[in-house]
Scaffold this motif. Structure first.
Motif, short mmCIF file in Angstrom:
data_model
loop_
_atom_site.label_atom_id
_atom_site.label_comp_id
_atom_site.label_asym_id
_atom_site.label_seq_id
_atom_site.Cartn_x
_atom_site.Cartn_y
_atom_site.Cartn_z
N ARG A 39 0.82 -1.22 0.00
CA ARG A 39 0.00 0.00 0.00
C ARG A 39 0.85 1.27 0.00
O ARG A 39 0.34 2.34 -0.32
N ALA A 69 -1.58 0.59 -5.20
CA ALA A 69 -2.42 -0.43 -4.56
C ALA A 69 -3.91 -0.27 -4.85
O ALA A 69 -4.46 0.84 -4.80
N TYR A 70 -4.55 -1.38 -5.16
CA TYR A 70 -6.00 -1.46 -5.33
C TYR A 70 -6.42 -2.84 -4.85
O TYR A 70 -5.57 -3.70 -4.61
N SER A 95 -4.68 -6.06 -0.72
CA SER A 95 -4.38 -5.16 -1.83
C SER A 95 -3.36 -5.79 -2.77
O SER A 95 -2.64 -6.72 -2.39
#
Length: 161
Positions: A39, A69-70, A95
């Motif tokens: 992240r 990050a997703y 993530s």
DNA sequence: GCCAACGTTGGC
DNA sequence: GCCAACGTTGGC
């Protein structure tokens, strides 16, 4: 810019595989500390691509973060080894980032090679018991490693601009 | 295949 | 909140 190290088992996905794709979602990380590092990654950060569970183990090349990050898609996939029933789309627990190949190391650096470099004695990767699959690498460590691997650090930096 | 190290789970 | 049991990682 920050530097990172990513571990991957080449039998599953190695640096040659990364060279064949335009970008790769780095999914399946299920350790909170490693997730927190994911992240923190920003587009343009460089990563050492480390082959674990391999003969030999070591650093094969460099990757670049191409998407920050997703939510990791696998956490919602029923039946996936990475499915997490306690995670919800509203509040995703895990993530991933996307990475792309950046430069193969002209000289593969095995664990023994890395241990032989005095400047790396403090490196997280080389500490006993370390099992993190995503970890930060200091500027100095990164520079020493890419140069030992046969790349010119200055050139890399220039390429990123 | 072995085993040390570490993270997570779950009973209490 | 403690901690024993268990699972996983990863080098060898």
């Amino acid at each position: 810019m920050k530097y990172w190290l990513l571990k991957s088992e080449p039998d599953v996905f190695g640096y040659p595989d990364l060279l064949r794709v335009s970008a790769e979602p780095w999914n399946g990380v299920r350790n909170y500390l490693a997730r927190n590092f994911l992240r923190q990654m920003q587009v343009g950060d460089l990563c050492l691509f480390y082959h674990s569970q391999a003969k030999p183990t070591g650093i094969a090349g460099l990757a670049k973060v191409v998407r920050a990050a997703y939510p990791d898609d696998l956490q919602f996939e029923i039946g996936s080894a990475y499915h997490d029933a306690k995670s919800t789309p509203d509040n995703p627990r895990w993530s991933m980032v996307d990475v792309a190949a950046f430069a193969e190391l002209p000289r593969f650096l095995s664990l023994d090679d890395l241990r032989a470099i005095p400047e790396l004695h403090q490196m997280r990767l080389l500490q006993k018991g370390n099992r993190l699959s995503v970890m930060p690498v200091s500027d100095d460590e990164f520079r020493v490693i890419v140069e030992a691997g046969g790349l010119a650090f200055e050139t890399l930096e220039a390429e990123l601009r």
